[in-house]
Design a protein around this motif. Structure first.
Motif, mmCIF file in Angstrom:
data_model
loop_
_atom_site.group_PDB
_atom_site.id
_atom_site.type_symbol
_atom_site.label_atom_id
_atom_site.label_comp_id
_atom_site.label_asym_id
_atom_site.label_seq_id
_atom_site.Cartn_x
_atom_site.Cartn_y
_atom_site.Cartn_z
ATOM 1 N N GLY A 47 0.870 -1.236 0.035
ATOM 2 C CA GLY A 47 -0.009 0.101 0.102
ATOM 3 C C GLY A 47 0.706 1.377 -0.085
ATOM 4 O O GLY A 47 2.102 1.489 0.391
ATOM 5 N N PRO A 48 0.096 2.419 -0.379
ATOM 6 C CA PRO A 48 0.955 3.636 -0.568
ATOM 7 C C PRO A 48 1.344 4.188 0.937
ATOM 8 O O PRO A 48 0.464 3.963 1.712
ATOM 9 C CB PRO A 48 0.144 4.577 -1.471
ATOM 10 C CG PRO A 48 -1.227 3.999 -1.199
ATOM 11 C CD PRO A 48 -1.182 2.566 -0.880
ATOM 12 N N ASN A 49 2.280 5.320 1.035
ATOM 13 C CA ASN A 49 2.571 6.012 2.125
ATOM 14 C C ASN A 49 2.988 4.886 3.423
ATOM 15 O O ASN A 49 2.779 5.428 4.464
ATOM 16 C CB ASN A 49 1.420 6.728 2.505
ATOM 17 C CG ASN A 49 1.215 7.577 1.427
ATOM 18 O OD1 ASN A 49 2.165 8.221 0.624
ATOM 19 N ND2 ASN A 49 -0.212 8.119 1.202
ATOM 20 N N ILE A 50 3.283 3.862 3.124
ATOM 21 C CA ILE A 50 3.758 2.951 4.335
ATOM 22 C C ILE A 50 5.178 3.127 4.383
ATOM 23 O O ILE A 50 5.889 3.571 5.419
ATOM 24 C CB ILE A 50 3.511 1.648 4.218
ATOM 25 C CG1 ILE A 50 1.942 1.224 4.178
ATOM 26 C CG2 ILE A 50 3.994 0.794 5.224
ATOM 27 C CD1 ILE A 50 1.252 1.522 5.326
ATOM 28 N N ILE A 51 6.076 2.754 3.218
ATOM 29 C CA ILE A 51 7.490 3.256 3.089
ATOM 30 C C ILE A 51 7.347 4.329 1.934
ATOM 31 O O ILE A 51 7.143 4.023 0.606
ATOM 32 C CB ILE A 51 8.165 2.219 2.742
ATOM 33 C CG1 ILE A 51 8.090 0.872 4.005
ATOM 34 C CG2 ILE A 51 9.673 2.403 2.628
ATOM 35 C CD1 ILE A 51 8.652 1.210 5.315
ATOM 36 N N THR A 52 8.256 5.390 2.349
ATOM 37 C CA THR A 52 8.193 6.520 1.291
ATOM 38 C C THR A 52 9.677 7.024 0.983
ATOM 39 O O THR A 52 9.860 7.510 0.125
ATOM 40 C CB THR A 52 7.402 7.590 1.812
ATOM 41 O OG1 THR A 52 8.143 8.216 2.961
ATOM 42 C CG2 THR A 52 5.959 7.682 1.958
ATOM 43 N N GLN A 53 10.533 6.315 1.941
ATOM 44 C CA GLN A 53 11.991 6.615 1.658
ATOM 45 C C GLN A 53 13.113 5.544 2.133
ATOM 46 O O GLN A 53 12.677 4.736 2.811
ATOM 47 C CB GLN A 53 12.161 7.858 2.311
ATOM 48 C CG GLN A 53 13.751 8.309 2.265
ATOM 49 C CD GLN A 53 13.918 9.859 3.121
ATOM 50 O OE1 GLN A 53 12.999 10.010 3.980
ATOM 51 N NE2 GLN A 53 15.022 10.396 2.859
ATOM 52 N N LEU A 54 14.045 5.542 1.224
ATOM 53 C CA LEU A 54 15.094 4.298 1.418
ATOM 54 C C LEU A 54 16.495 4.803 1.874
ATOM 55 O O LEU A 54 16.811 6.125 1.263
ATOM 56 C CB LEU A 54 15.330 3.431 0.250
ATOM 57 C CG LEU A 54 14.105 2.600 -0.207
ATOM 58 C CD1 LEU A 54 14.583 1.784 -1.464
ATOM 59 C CD2 LEU A 54 13.579 1.746 0.884
ATOM 60 N N LYS A 55 17.070 4.708 2.934
ATOM 61 C CA LYS A 55 18.287 5.091 3.483
ATOM 62 C C LYS A 55 19.058 4.065 3.270
ATOM 63 O O LYS A 55 19.132 2.890 3.944
ATOM 64 C CB LYS A 55 18.215 5.581 4.584
ATOM 65 C CG LYS A 55 17.478 6.821 5.233
ATOM 66 C CD LYS A 55 18.335 8.163 4.703
ATOM 67 C CE LYS A 55 17.319 9.299 5.134
ATOM 68 N NZ LYS A 55 18.169 10.467 4.822
ATOM 69 N N ILE A 56 20.006 4.114 2.181
ATOM 70 C CA ILE A 56 21.003 2.940 1.892
ATOM 71 C C ILE A 56 22.367 3.300 2.209
ATOM 72 O O ILE A 56 23.162 4.498 2.057
ATOM 73 C CB ILE A 56 20.986 2.795 0.384
ATOM 74 C CG1 ILE A 56 19.559 2.269 -0.064
ATOM 75 C CG2 ILE A 56 21.771 1.510 -0.241
ATOM 76 C CD1 ILE A 56 19.244 2.494 -1.386
ATOM 77 N N PHE A 57 23.177 2.330 3.020
ATOM 78 C CA PHE A 57 24.498 2.583 3.602
ATOM 79 C C PHE A 57 25.125 1.491 2.988
ATOM 80 O O PHE A 57 24.966 0.286 2.728
ATOM 81 C CB PHE A 57 24.493 2.376 4.975
ATOM 82 C CG PHE A 57 23.444 3.750 5.583
ATOM 83 C CD1 PHE A 57 24.076 5.080 5.806
ATOM 84 C CD2 PHE A 57 22.136 3.314 6.269
ATOM 85 C CE1 PHE A 57 23.112 5.898 6.296
ATOM 86 C CE2 PHE A 57 21.459 4.224 6.632
ATOM 87 C CZ PHE A 57 21.767 5.609 6.720
ATOM 88 N N GLY A 58 26.761 1.715 2.909
ATOM 89 C CA GLY A 58 27.598 0.849 2.572
ATOM 90 C C GLY A 58 27.901 -0.006 3.671
ATOM 91 O O GLY A 58 27.447 0.282 4.885
ATOM 92 N N PRO A 59 29.051 -0.765 3.538
ATOM 93 C CA PRO A 59 29.383 -1.612 4.841
ATOM 94 C C PRO A 59 30.138 -0.566 5.928
ATOM 95 O O PRO A 59 30.814 0.335 5.596
ATOM 96 C CB PRO A 59 30.683 -2.421 4.220
ATOM 97 C CG PRO A 59 31.025 -1.736 2.976
ATOM 98 C CD PRO A 59 30.151 -0.864 2.301
ATOM 99 N N LYS A 60 29.965 -1.229 7.180
ATOM 100 C CA LYS A 60 30.396 -0.436 8.215
ATOM 101 C C LYS A 60 31.873 -0.644 8.269
ATOM 102 O O LYS A 60 32.381 -1.702 8.136
ATOM 103 C CB LYS A 60 29.797 -1.091 9.647
ATOM 104 C CG LYS A 60 28.320 -0.682 9.623
ATOM 105 C CD LYS A 60 27.664 -1.151 10.683
ATOM 106 C CE LYS A 60 26.109 -0.840 10.797
ATOM 107 N NZ LYS A 60 25.599 -1.351 11.849
#
Length: 168
Positions: free
Chosen positions: A134-147
């Protein structure tokens, strides 16, 4: 008796009968009884079981989830469980969902190359998630490389510059 007397008698009797009709109510026939509703029976004469209108579990759970406001927590749990179906098995092997906070999904990748590729695919991933839950549940992704690796080993730690301290 003369004819006039007999007519008088007749009129008087007729008037008495009319008055009696006004005093006594007319007796009505009993109302017709409605035919009894027959109970349906099977071939063997036993009463058929009437189907009961019972809600299915899906509708009861759906109503309770909406009532309690559990849509977002359940959706985020579903995303974590179905991550391989959302992005594919190859990407799922090299990525990990760290957490869901509000409408943001935090993802870490095995390498910076995978993180870059995932950033390029971000719009498609968000569209797939919106189609599935459904819409507006997840609106953004924050993607990180390895720690980066940690140089802290053990319970005790001495402050310093890390491995650079030992050279020179």
């Amino acid at each position: 008796m003369s004819e006039e007397d007999s007519l008088d008698f007749f009129y008087q009797s007729f008037e008495r009968i009319q008055k009696m009709g006004k005093v006594y109510k007319k007796v009505e026939a009993p109302p017709e009884k409605k035919p009894r509703r027959r109970i349906p029976t099977g071939k063997d004469g036993r009463r058929l079981i009437t189907p009961r209108k019972v809600e299915n579990l899906h509708s009861i759970l759906g109503r309770e989830i909406r009532k309690q406001g559990w849509q977002k927590p359940l959706a985020s749990g579903w995303i974590m469980g179905q991550w391989a179906e959302i992005v594919g098995a190859d990407i799922a092997n090299h990525t990990k969902i760290e957490m869901v906070k509000d409408t943001t999904l935090f993802i870490t990748c095995d390498s910076t190359a995978w993180a870059t590729n995932l950033r390029l695919m971000q719009r498609r991933i968000l569209q797939t998630i919106a189609d599935m839950i459904g819409p507006n549940i997840i609106t953004q992704l924050k993607i990180f490389g390895p720690k980066p690796p940690s140089w802290r080993k053990g319970r005790l730690h001495v402050k310093g510059r890390g491995p650079r301290d030992t050279y020179g």
